[in-house]
Design an enzyme around this catalytic site. Structure first.
Site, PDB file in Angstrom:
ATOM      1  N   ALA A  16      -2.241   7.436  -3.489  1.00  0.00           N
ATOM      2  CA  ALA A  16      -3.142   7.032  -4.575  1.00  0.00           C
ATOM      3  C   ALA A  16      -3.793   8.299  -5.098  1.00  0.00           C
ATOM      4  O   ALA A  16      -4.943   8.608  -4.797  1.00  0.00           O
ATOM      5  CB  ALA A  16      -4.180   6.044  -4.067  1.00  0.00           C
TER       6      ALA A  16
ATOM      7  N   ASN B 271       5.004   6.502 -18.365  1.00  0.00           N
ATOM      8  CA  ASN B 271       4.498   5.945 -17.109  1.00  0.00           C
ATOM      9  C   ASN B 271       3.623   4.727 -17.407  1.00  0.00           C
ATOM     10  O   ASN B 271       2.441   4.857 -17.713  1.00  0.00           O
ATOM     11  CB  ASN B 271       3.700   7.010 -16.349  1.00  0.00           C
ATOM     12  CG  ASN B 271       3.211   6.515 -15.008  1.00  0.00           C
ATOM     13  OD1 ASN B 271       3.292   5.326 -14.698  1.00  0.00           O
ATOM     14  ND2 ASN B 271       2.698   7.420 -14.198  1.00  0.00           N
TER      15      ASN B 271
ATOM     16  N   CYS C 227       2.123   3.011 -12.981  1.00  0.00           N
ATOM     17  CA  CYS C 227       1.369   3.621 -11.885  1.00  0.00           C
ATOM     18  C   CYS C 227       0.356   2.628 -11.334  1.00  0.00           C
ATOM     19  O   CYS C 227      -0.448   2.088 -12.087  1.00  0.00           O
ATOM     20  CB  CYS C 227       0.643   4.879 -12.360  1.00  0.00           C
ATOM     21  SG  CYS C 227      -0.424   5.566 -11.078  1.00  0.00           S
TER      22      CYS C 227
ATOM     23  N   GLY D 128       9.336   5.856  -0.451  1.00  0.00           N
ATOM     24  CA  GLY D 128      10.086   6.304   0.719  1.00  0.00           C
ATOM     25  C   GLY D 128      11.179   5.334   1.109  1.00  0.00           C
ATOM     26  O   GLY D 128      11.402   4.323   0.441  1.00  0.00           O
TER      27      GLY D 128
END
Lengths: 316, 315
Positions: free
Chosen positions: B73, B130, B133, B221
């Site tokens: 964050a 973007n 987010c 990930g």
């Protein structure tokens, strides 16, 4: 080390494990050996700089040896590298030997305990900015809390070797004697108020120990021990420099003491970090902008981890 | 054989040397990576988010590791448009790979202002919008989860980008990602990038507080990779394939095998994200691994792999 010296070029290297010695219940000292380009890069390392180790591939120790409080997290797969500073760096022929002091606190450090001579580990470093030695200093006071004693041992070595005109005195504290990250000789001298830790004495540096519970040395926080010592000392503020590494709460107090006495003070900050190379922006340290009320976030990995204590807005 | 394998790709009219990008927020402004890899060996590069004005970002802790993943964050901490143009563009200008600038804002006007200023810059091949987010109070995912706002911000930016490729980055946690993808393409997106991170939380059970100062963060990930592969395949099948819109696939890519999964699922190119934090040069290995795979599988052109998923399970 001094402001004139150059910083080693960072890179990704493979290091051979040459030792991994348990020195306390939770404390270990990991010995790494670099050759080739890694040896060159790490030979010039500054005290307070750090490296990122990838220990995700190391095995877990046997289940029965895992401390109960880590049992829940032990099996978690480690993804990110972990940052460590250095307790000692030596060069031997064309190799560089780097020692890391670590404490077992989670899945990565638990895995580190199984690394053995013959294994190798991927390391990114050396990273960040270490402790600096300003001109005109005659006294250097090292204030360590817990694991903060690691990089300050490295600093003691460099100061005594390269700056013979500077007197160095170390203060090391922890909650209890057990939690001081030194070799076990402490038991014998635990009741003594003043003694020199062998880890610092070998560089000719006098040291004072403090424990919150009084089980070794001064009874109380190391910052009280330090403050009391300063009160009795005749070191002039302008020719003294304080170097500190430890929990942020302790650093906050050291910074206050330094400010009250107008002594230069450098603190080594710790933050959760992913990359360590200035990309992820995780390791933000709030810093004052000179001559304004504004603050900005600097990066612990690239702008630090060592900061001037006047600059840092401590979070505890 | 290796020399005969062609891993160059065409991506929204851009000729790329290979299909591997580094993802926004995981490769800085390029110079940070140069100690670890030759950035020019990439097919493309996406900068971290740039906003009209500099942003300090969120308080710490900003990250926490999870099982096979991490939450971040950061909060669009960046130097702002002016400093980016002055200090970072000259570095990016020297790159031979395709440079995309990830742009972000709290209002449509802010997105437009950043896009307009960058549209004239020679160094830039395209912009990545973007709108996904999860870590900011205003803007970001609040645009990307609402089809009408996706349409509005995409078409507003499209009007000012000129010849630059407009790529829209999609949020994964929506009812139907294809609906958002379709809206973005209808509003002028030349390419789609997916997926952004998932909004997630880690709780400290001792303090009963969220670990992150921002309370929530974006999960990235290896943990998200299978979901990302699925969503890329879904958008490819339902939107991108028929319209000829390329997908930049991402989410947990660490190895060439991971990248190839995305390409087979429908990505024309892939982006390496979180893995850059752990192995900053891994994109180079991935490029090499894709080439080796093509040799092993007798594929002369990597383009033939794109969307080649065999869904016939009867064999």
């Amino acid at each position: 080390m001094s402001e004139k010296s150059s910083t080693a070029k960072r890179g990704a290297y493979l290091a051979a494990i040459c030792a991994n010695k348990q020195i306390g219940e939770r404390f270990y000292r990991l010995g790494l050996e670099f050759s080739g380009a890694g040896a060159e890069a790490f030979a010039k390392v500054q005290a307070g700089q750090f490296a990122q180790l990838d220990v995700s591939g190391a095995a877990l120790p046997p289940a029965e040896t895992i401390p109960e409080e880590l049992a829940d997290v032990a099996g978690r797969k480690v993804l990110l590298r972990r940052p460590f500073s250095f307790v000692d760096v030596t060069t031997k022929d064309d190799r560089t030997l780097v020692d890391i002091l670590y404490c077992v606190v989670g899945p990565a450090t638990l895995r580190m305990t199984t690394l053995a001579a013959g294994d190798s580990v991927s390391i990114i470093g050396p990273l960040g900015n270490g402790f600096r030695v300003p001109e005109g200093k005659k006294t250097a006071l090292l204030v360590a809390g817990g694991m903060g004693a690691g990089p300050l041992q490295h600093l003691a070595k460099i100061l005594t070797a390269d700056f013979p005109g500077i007197e160095v005195i170390a203060f090391a504290g922890a909650k209890t004697a057990e939690e001081l990250p030194f070799e076990r000789q402490l038991d014998k001298i635990a009741q003594q108020l003043e003694f020199s830790l062998p880890e610092f004495a070998k560089y000719g540096v006098q040291s004072l120990v403090a424990t919150d519970d009084g089980s070794a040395g001064f009874a109380g926080p190391v910052t009280d021990c330090f403050s009391e010592w300063l009160g009795k000392s005749d070191s002039a503020g302008e020719s003294t420099v304080i170097y500190s590494c430890g929990p942020e709460q302790m650093l906050t107090r050291v910074a206050e003491i330094a400010k009250a006495r107008n002594i230069d003070c450098q603190v080594s900050m710790e933050r959760r970090m992913a990359c360590g190379i200035g990309i992820c922006q995780s390791c933000a340290v709030e810093c004052r902008v000179a001559e304004s009320n504004e603050t900005i976030y600097k990066l612990c990995c690239e702008d630090g981890p060592v900061f001037d204590s006047k600059e840092v807005v401590f979070s505890s | 054989m290796e020399e005969k394998v062609d891993i160059s790709v065409e991506f929204a009219g851009l000729k790329l040397a290979n299909p591997v990008f580094t993802a926004s927020g995981t490769c800085g402004y390029a110079d940070e990576l140069s100690d670890f890899m030759d950035v020019n060996s990439l097919g493309g590069f996406v900068t971290k988010s740039i906003t009209l004005r500099p942003r300090k970002g969120n308080a710490t802790p900003r990250i926490v590791e999870t099982d096979s993943g991490m939450l971040n964050a950061i909060g669009w901490a960046n130097i702002g448009l002016d400093a980016f143009v002055e200090e970072k563009l000259p570095v990016l200008e020297k790159l031979s790979c395709a440079v995309f600038v990830n742009i972000a804002g709290e209002t449509i006007d802010e997105y437009v202002a950043v896009a307009e200023r960058l549209s004239g810059e020679q160094a830039i091949a395209g912009l990545e919008l973007n709108i996904s987010c999860p870590n900011v109070e205003l803007g970001g995912i609040s645009f990307g989860t609402d089809p009408s706002q996706v349409s509005e911000v995409t078409s507003a930016v499209k009007k000012v980008v000129g010849e630059k490729v407009l790529m829209v980055k999609l949020a994964p946690a929506v009812t139907d990602v294809s609906v958002i993808a379709q809206v973005a393409v209808d509003a002028g997106a030349d390419a789609l990038s997916l997926i952004n991170t998932f909004t997630a939380m880690v709780v400290d059970i001792e303090t009963r507080k969220p670990v992150l100062a921002n309370k929530t963060g974006g999960l990235s990930g290896p943990a998200i990779k299978p979901i990302a592969v699925h969503l890329v395949n879904k958008v490819y099948n339902e939107v991108a394939k028929s319209l000829g819109i390329p997908i930049l696939g991402m989410g947990g890519i660490r190895t060439a095998s991971d990248a190839i999964e995305f390409i087979i699922a429908g990505a024309s190119a892939v982006a390496v994200g979180t893995a850059n934090f752990i192995e900053p040069g891994c994109a180079v290995k991935i490029i090499d691994g894709i080439k080796k795979y093509c040799v092993r599988k007798n594929i002369s052109n990597v383009k033939d792999l794109v969307g080649s998923l065999d869904q016939d399970l009867t064999e």
